[in-house]
Design an enzyme around this catalytic site. Structure first.
Site, PDB file in Angstrom:
ATOM      1  N   TYR A 268       0.843  -1.191   0.000  1.00 59.82           N
ATOM      2  CA  TYR A 268       0.000   0.000   0.000  1.00 59.82           C
ATOM      3  C   TYR A 268       0.883   1.249   0.000  1.00 59.82           C
ATOM      4  O   TYR A 268       0.616   2.221  -0.697  1.00 59.82           O
ATOM      5  CB  TYR A 268      -0.899   0.000   1.237  1.00 59.82           C
ATOM      6  CG  TYR A 268      -2.022   1.019   1.173  1.00 59.82           C
ATOM      7  CD1 TYR A 268      -3.311   0.615   0.827  1.00 59.82           C
ATOM      8  CD2 TYR A 268      -1.790   2.365   1.433  1.00 59.82           C
ATOM      9  CE1 TYR A 268      -4.344   1.534   0.759  1.00 59.82           C
ATOM     10  CE2 TYR A 268      -2.811   3.293   1.358  1.00 59.82           C
ATOM     11  CZ  TYR A 268      -4.089   2.875   1.020  1.00 59.82           C
ATOM     12  OH  TYR A 268      -5.105   3.783   0.947  1.00 59.82           O
TER      13      TYR A 268
ATOM     14  N   PHE B 267      -6.873  18.167 -25.366  1.00 58.21           N
ATOM     15  CA  PHE B 267      -7.535  16.886 -25.609  1.00 58.21           C
ATOM     16  C   PHE B 267      -8.922  16.914 -24.945  1.00 58.21           C
ATOM     17  O   PHE B 267      -9.146  17.674 -24.012  1.00 58.21           O
ATOM     18  CB  PHE B 267      -6.663  15.762 -25.029  1.00 58.21           C
ATOM     19  CG  PHE B 267      -7.214  14.392 -25.274  1.00 58.21           C
ATOM     20  CD1 PHE B 267      -7.298  13.884 -26.556  1.00 58.21           C
ATOM     21  CD2 PHE B 267      -7.659  13.603 -24.217  1.00 58.21           C
ATOM     22  CE1 PHE B 267      -7.818  12.612 -26.780  1.00 58.21           C
ATOM     23  CE2 PHE B 267      -8.168  12.330 -24.437  1.00 58.21           C
ATOM     24  CZ  PHE B 267      -8.258  11.838 -25.719  1.00 58.21           C
ATOM     25  N   ASP B 268      -9.839  16.068 -25.426  1.00 60.86           N
ATOM     26  CA  ASP B 268     -11.230  16.080 -24.948  1.00 60.86           C
ATOM     27  C   ASP B 268     -11.358  15.965 -23.424  1.00 60.86           C
ATOM     28  O   ASP B 268     -12.107  16.704 -22.802  1.00 60.86           O
ATOM     29  CB  ASP B 268     -12.072  14.928 -25.509  1.00 60.86           C
ATOM     30  CG  ASP B 268     -11.680  14.519 -26.913  1.00 60.86           C
ATOM     31  OD1 ASP B 268     -10.543  14.785 -27.318  1.00 60.86           O
ATOM     32  OD2 ASP B 268     -12.523  13.909 -27.584  1.00 60.86           O
TER      33      ASP B 268
ATOM     34  N   ASP C  41       1.111  18.035 -21.552  1.00 62.74           N
ATOM     35  CA  ASP C  41       0.325  16.816 -21.644  1.00 62.74           C
ATOM     36  C   ASP C  41       1.218  15.886 -22.455  1.00 62.74           C
ATOM     37  O   ASP C  41       1.331  16.002 -23.669  1.00 62.74           O
ATOM     38  CB  ASP C  41      -1.017  17.086 -22.346  1.00 62.74           C
ATOM     39  CG  ASP C  41      -1.845  15.812 -22.511  1.00 62.74           C
ATOM     40  OD1 ASP C  41      -1.255  14.711 -22.482  1.00 62.74           O
ATOM     41  OD2 ASP C  41      -3.070  15.928 -22.688  1.00 62.74           O
TER      42      ASP C  41
ATOM     43  N   ALA D 171       1.397  12.615 -23.135  1.00 62.21           N
ATOM     44  CA  ALA D 171       0.962  11.279 -23.562  1.00 62.21           C
ATOM     45  C   ALA D 171       1.848  10.694 -24.670  1.00 62.21           C
ATOM     46  O   ALA D 171       2.195   9.526 -24.635  1.00 62.21           O
ATOM     47  CB  ALA D 171      -0.500  11.323 -24.021  1.00 62.21           C
TER      48      ALA D 171
ATOM     49  N   LYS E 299      -0.285   5.449 -23.663  1.00 58.98           N
ATOM     50  CA  LYS E 299       0.327   5.746 -24.950  1.00 58.98           C
ATOM     51  C   LYS E 299       1.832   5.490 -24.856  1.00 58.98           C
ATOM     52  O   LYS E 299       2.248   4.345 -24.949  1.00 58.98           O
ATOM     53  CB  LYS E 299       0.036   7.197 -25.377  1.00 58.98           C
ATOM     54  CG  LYS E 299      -1.390   7.420 -25.870  1.00 58.98           C
ATOM     55  CD  LYS E 299      -2.388   7.537 -24.753  1.00 58.98           C
ATOM     56  CE  LYS E 299      -3.757   7.973 -25.204  1.00 58.98           C
ATOM     57  NZ  LYS E 299      -4.380   8.890 -24.270  1.00 58.98           N
TER      58      LYS E 299
ATOM     59  N   HIS F  36     -21.072  10.269 -29.225  1.00 62.20           N
ATOM     60  CA  HIS F  36     -20.571   9.244 -30.153  1.00 62.20           C
ATOM     61  C   HIS F  36     -20.395   7.871 -29.509  1.00 62.20           C
ATOM     62  O   HIS F  36     -20.478   6.856 -30.177  1.00 62.20           O
ATOM     63  CB  HIS F  36     -19.275   9.691 -30.828  1.00 62.20           C
ATOM     64  CG  HIS F  36     -18.187  10.137 -29.904  1.00 62.20           C
ATOM     65  ND1 HIS F  36     -18.341  11.174 -29.020  1.00 62.20           N
ATOM     66  CD2 HIS F  36     -16.918   9.684 -29.728  1.00 62.20           C
ATOM     67  CE1 HIS F  36     -17.208  11.348 -28.361  1.00 62.20           C
ATOM     68  NE2 HIS F  36     -16.343  10.451 -28.753  1.00 62.20           N
TER      69      HIS F  36
HETATM   70  C1  LIG Z   1      -5.433   9.720 -23.963  1.00 57.84           C
HETATM   71  C2  LIG Z   1      -5.114  11.117 -23.686  1.00 57.84           C
HETATM   72  C3  LIG Z   1      -5.442  11.708 -22.460  1.00 57.84           C
HETATM   73  C4  LIG Z   1      -6.270  11.005 -21.401  1.00 57.84           C
HETATM   74  O1  LIG Z   1      -5.630   9.864 -20.942  1.00 57.84           O
HETATM   75  P1  LIG Z   1      -6.418   8.535 -20.496  1.00 57.84           P
HETATM   76  O2  LIG Z   1      -5.298   7.621 -20.129  1.00 57.84           O
HETATM   77  O3  LIG Z   1      -7.213   8.069 -21.660  1.00 57.84           O
HETATM   78  O4  LIG Z   1      -7.265   8.889 -19.334  1.00 57.84           O
HETATM   79  C5  LIG Z   1      -5.045  13.015 -22.250  1.00 57.84           C
HETATM   80  N1  LIG Z   1      -4.380  13.712 -23.199  1.00 57.84           N
HETATM   81  C6  LIG Z   1      -4.059  13.166 -24.381  1.00 57.84           C
HETATM   82  C7  LIG Z   1      -3.318  13.982 -25.386  1.00 57.84           C
HETATM   83  C8  LIG Z   1      -4.428  11.871 -24.683  1.00 57.84           C
HETATM   84  O5  LIG Z   1      -4.133  11.351 -25.872  1.00 57.84           O
END
Ligand SMILES: *Cc1c(COP(=O)(O)O)cnc(C)c1O
Length: 460
Positions: free
Chosen positions: A75, A127-128, A217, A219, A260, A452
């Site tokens: 933990y 990102f969304d 960000d 990713a 990613k 969607h």
């Molecule tokens: C996928 C993604 C996120 C969100 O990450 P999750 O692991 O899906 O929660 C944030 N920013 C970018 C650019 C992404 O491609």
């Protein structure tokens, strides 16, 4: 520039395989009809080549799997956490690391830590889920992408760059209301387009003038570094590690979706340069994600993430990965299929309005193309167009359509071979041959937000 694809092969051997199966066409026609013509409702076993997303779909290496066996499922104080922390420090230069269950968990903690109602978070293109978390804080997401980034067929490098004048103008508009600038590398929402080091440096200079923090960000940070090495003068002989170190040196921290570029199936983290940010963040991380040293994950997940972060920097890996995406793009161009140019880091995007000029917006050309590609070849892509981003005007009830109407073919990392890509191109070419006889779709069910995922359609 980029080495021709036939001068090298995959920089790995395949140690384990997962069988996939091609279904017959009548079965696919039945399944997609039963799914309401929405591929999110297909059982993935009925998909032959799954290009729905590159998120959480990577194949892990033997080294990562070996690390999974060495999970310390404590933990508190797991050794895998300390390995992750050291890895992030080495690659990104950030001292303070907070694991989270995935990228959006990191976004949630960051926004709660630094964003107040009425704030404006500036980015190249959020990102969304990032946008969602900013809105949930009562703040406003503002995109400052340079114009070229919106032009589908403009062949220019670094279409993820900021419009620096716009960025500065937005800061001046509301003094004191910008908690930080977020640089998304690569820029997912316009096709995985990279951001140049010069642009990142300039963003930092502007931020410094106004005393504003900069976050990444991250990713797809390694894919962005690869593009910098290939395309930006002065970086051709630098290593990916050196490029990553410089890039992150212009930031105060990052959010990371490890699904990613950490080459894992689940995980994420938040990292900071400053202890004060970390201390505040922990107040939100503990109630929502778990304790600091596990963040909603098992020790084994932290270990796989740490190992994936080092592996993703391998130049042979990146050349093969980005090369495969470009390989598919080139095949489609040769077949006369209209795609977004240049091809970005993680997928190929097909312009559905040009593909189906006879299908009006309210009959969803990109969704229609997603459906036809599944029927044709058992291949699953995803719609990024009128269904994903369109909405009804709350006053007039009129449809408001997004600028772009795209089919995205996202390529999972280390999963498919070029022969799979050949089949994807052939299936799309066959759809193109019968394009003029394809009918559009009618939306029969939609949820009020993120429609969607659960939308249902009928054939027109
Ligand atoms: C996928 C993604 C996120 C969100 O990450 P999750 O692991 O899906 O929660 C944030 N920013 C970018 C650019 C992404 O491609």
């Amino acid at each position: 520039m980029f080495r021709p694809r036939d001068e090298y092969a995959e920089p790995f051997r395949i140690k384990m395989v997962e069988m996939i199966k091609m279904t017959d066409r009548p079965t696919r026609e039945r399944l997609i009809r039963e799914a309401g013509y929405n591929v999110f409702f297909l059982p993935s076993e009925a998909v032959y080549i799954d290009l729905l997303t590159d998120s959480g779909t990577s194949a892990m290496s033997d080294y990562q799997w070996a690390g999974m066996m060495q999970g310390d499922e404590a933990y508190a104080g797991s050794r895998n956490y300390f390995n992750l922390k050291e890895t992030v420090k080495d690659i990104m230069g950030y001292e303070y690391v907070v694991p989270t269950h995935q990228g959006r968990g990191a976004e949630h903690v960051l926004m709660n830590t630094l964003v107040k109602p009425g704030d404006r978070v500036l980015g190249n293109m959020h990102f969304d889920t990032t946008e969602g978390h900013i809105l949930l804080r009562g703040a406003e997401p503002v995109n400052c992408l340079a114009e070229a980034g919106y032009r589908v067929s403009e062949e220019s490098d670094f279409k993820g760059n900021f419009d620096l004048d716009k960025l500065e103008a937005e800061i001046k508009k509301c003094p004191g209301k910008v908690p930080f600038i977020l640089i998304t590398v690569t820029c997912n929402n316009n096709g995985g387009q990279p951001v140049s080091m010069a642009n990142i440096r300039a963003v930092r200079e502007i931020a410094d003038r106004y005393g504003i923090r900069v976050f990444f960000d991250a990713a797809r940070f390694a894919e962005n570094c690869y593009f910098i090495k290939q395309l930006e003068p002065g970086y051709e002989s630098k290593t990916i590690e050196e490029i990553a170190r410089e890039m992150f040196s212009y930031g105060d921290g990052c959010t990371m979706s490890a699904k990613k570029d950490a080459l894992v199936n689940i995980g994420g983290f938040l990292a900071f340069r400053r202890e004060e940010d970390f201390r505040k963040a922990v107040q939100w991380q503990i109630p929502f994600e778990g304790f600091i040293t596990y963040g909603g994950l098992a020790g084994r997940d932290l270990e796989a993430m740490a190992r994936g972060l080092r592996e993703v920097l391998n130049l042979d890996y990146l050349e093969d990965r980005i090369g495969q995406v470009r390989y598919l793009g080139d095949l489609l161009v040769k077949a006369g299929i209209p795609i977004v140019r240049p091809v970005g880091g993680h997928g190929v995007y097909v312009d559905a309005r040009e593909f189906f000029p006879h299908i009006p917006r309210d009959q969803f050309p990109a969704q229609t193309l997603v459906v036809e590609l599944y029927i044709e070849g058992g291949i699953r892509g995803v719609e990024l167009g009128g269904c994903a981003f369109g909405r009804k005007d709350p006053v007039t009830g009129e449809d408001i359509w997004p600028e772009l109407e795209l089919l995205r073919l996202a390529i999972p990392r280390r999963v498919y071979t070029d022969r799979h890509m050949n089949l994807v191109a052939r299936a799309l070419a066959r759809v193109k041959e019968r394009a003029s006889s394809v009918r559009g779709l009618k939306l029969t069910y939609q949820a009020p937000v993120l429609r969607h995922f659960t939308a249902r359609f009928e054939r027109v």
